[in-house]
Design a protein around this motif. Structure first.
Motif, PDB file in Angstrom:
ATOM      1  N   GLU A 164       0.835  -1.195   0.000  1.00 23.60           N
ATOM      2  CA  GLU A 164       0.000   0.000   0.000  1.00 23.60           C
ATOM      3  C   GLU A 164       0.875   1.253   0.000  1.00 23.60           C
ATOM      4  OE1 GLU A 164      -3.313   2.342   2.762  1.00 23.60           O
ATOM      5  OE2 GLU A 164      -2.858   0.242   3.204  1.00 23.60           O
ATOM      6  N   VAL A 165       0.702   2.064  -1.007  1.00 25.52           N
ATOM      7  CA  VAL A 165       1.398   3.355  -1.089  1.00 25.52           C
ATOM      8  C   VAL A 165       0.446   4.373  -1.704  1.00 25.52           C
ATOM      9  CG1 VAL A 165       3.342   4.667  -2.026  1.00 25.52           C
ATOM     10  CG2 VAL A 165       3.672   2.261  -1.416  1.00 25.52           C
ATOM     11  N   HIS A 166       0.331   5.511  -1.060  1.00 32.31           N
ATOM     12  CA  HIS A 166      -0.424   6.642  -1.593  1.00 32.31           C
ATOM     13  C   HIS A 166       0.056   7.882  -0.846  1.00 32.31           C
ATOM     14  CE1 HIS A 166      -2.950   6.302   2.030  1.00 32.31           C
ATOM     15  NE2 HIS A 166      -3.060   4.995   1.757  1.00 32.31           N
ATOM     16  N   PRO A 167      -0.382   9.083  -1.218  1.00 34.73           N
ATOM     17  CA  PRO A 167       0.182  10.290  -0.604  1.00 34.73           C
ATOM     18  C   PRO A 167       0.083  10.366   0.909  1.00 34.73           C
ATOM     19  CG  PRO A 167      -0.902  10.881  -2.636  1.00 34.73           C
ATOM     20  CD  PRO A 167      -1.205   9.419  -2.392  1.00 34.73           C
ATOM     21  N   GLU A 168      -0.918   9.735   1.509  1.00 30.67           N
ATOM     22  CA  GLU A 168      -1.036   9.775   2.963  1.00 30.67           C
ATOM     23  C   GLU A 168      -0.374   8.573   3.644  1.00 30.67           C
ATOM     24  OE1 GLU A 168      -4.975  12.504   3.730  1.00 30.67           O
ATOM     25  OE2 GLU A 168      -5.252  10.329   3.697  1.00 30.67           O
TER      26      GLU A 168
END
Length: 279
Positions: A164-168
């Motif tokens: 899981e990778v995203h801006p937050e």
């Protein structure tokens, strides 16, 4: 159609940097979604045994008219099928359901560490790659200590870890470990999976500046960091929009602003250290 760049993996194979994910897409709807994606220019399709839609994905592939060698097909092993012999059998089930002779990439979906079968499972993956059933082998949701173990036990480093990778939830420390070991990262839930990041004012401002949507701005953020990304949708307009991200570039100020959105509590999915569900 978009000219999607390729990422070279540590085994010498390549994967399109942007692909199409089908998590939570029912088998009855997935064929049309994948057909729409392929027509839009996607060549990498990511599914999993646990999604229950491998057959529908296979149908879309068979009916696409695109030569098999031009597609990059990924699936993932169910946690209940971990173990050496059961992994060998399970992969054959995937190939049968999808109507394929081989997979381009097969991943251990979760380490489920309490059951302590992921190392034997990885040994089976190594054998399946040697047998030509899988072109590249990797893992998903593996923490650095689990990666260290399977590398030490086999001498074979995963080509990819899907996390899981995203801006937050940027996982910078984990990503540094992967860089050191030449393991490519494939971002799942790249748009935050309901976290609200698409409504973030910073993202919105950056998107407006470039004449793009918030989702397109976030996908561009992933791509410019060398991450592989697999957005999913069942809506034709969004499927097409998610691949339309190669005609603009975020500048240093954009990247720095998004970098500041990282949060220690930004994770939306399960914790790999404690998720020991067999399904």
């Amino acid at each position: 159609m978009a000219d999607i760049p390729a990422i070279t993996l540590n085994d010498g194979k390549t994967i399109p940097q942007l692909g199409f994910g089908v998590w939570q897409v029912p088998n009855g709807a997935v064929t049309e979604a994948v057909q729409t994606a392929i027509k839009a220019g996607y060549r990498s399709i990511d599914t999993a045994q646990g999604y229950g839609n491998e057959a529908g994905v296979g149908k879309a592939i068979a009916e696409s008219g695109v030569p098999r060698e031009e597609l990059f097909i990924t699936s993932k092993l169910r946690t209940r099928d971990q173990g050496y012999d059961s992994t060998l059998k399970s992969l054959m089930g995937t190939l049968d359901r999808m109507g394929l002779d081989y997979l381009d990439l097969f991943l251990i979906h979760w380490p489920v560490p309490a059951h302590d079968r992921y190392s034997d499972t990885w040994k089976a993956f190594v054998q399946l790659q040697r047998d030509g059933r899988i072109r590249s082998i990797g893992v998903s949701n593996f923490l650095p200590e689990y990666l260290d173990r399977i590398i030490g036990d086999t001498g074979v480093t995963p080509a990819i870890n899907q996390i899981e990778v995203h801006p937050e939830f940027q996982q910078l420390d984990v990503r540094a470990f992967h860089d050191q070991h030449d393991i490519a990262i494939e971002s799942y839930s790249p748009l935050g999976s309901g976290s609200g990041i698409l409504d973030n004012a910073v993202i919105g401002g950056i998107a407006k500046k470039h004449g793009k949507s918030p989702a397109q701005a976030i996908l561009r953020w992933h791509l410019q960091q060398g991450l592989i990304v697999i957005p999913k949708s069942v809506h034709a307009e969004r499927i097409k929009a998610n691949i339309d991200v190669f005609d603009f570039e975020l500048d240093e100020d954009d990247m720095a602003a998004i970098g500041k959105l990282d949060r220690p509590d930004g994770k939306t999915g399960d914790d790999p250290a404690t998720n020991n569900s067999l399904w």
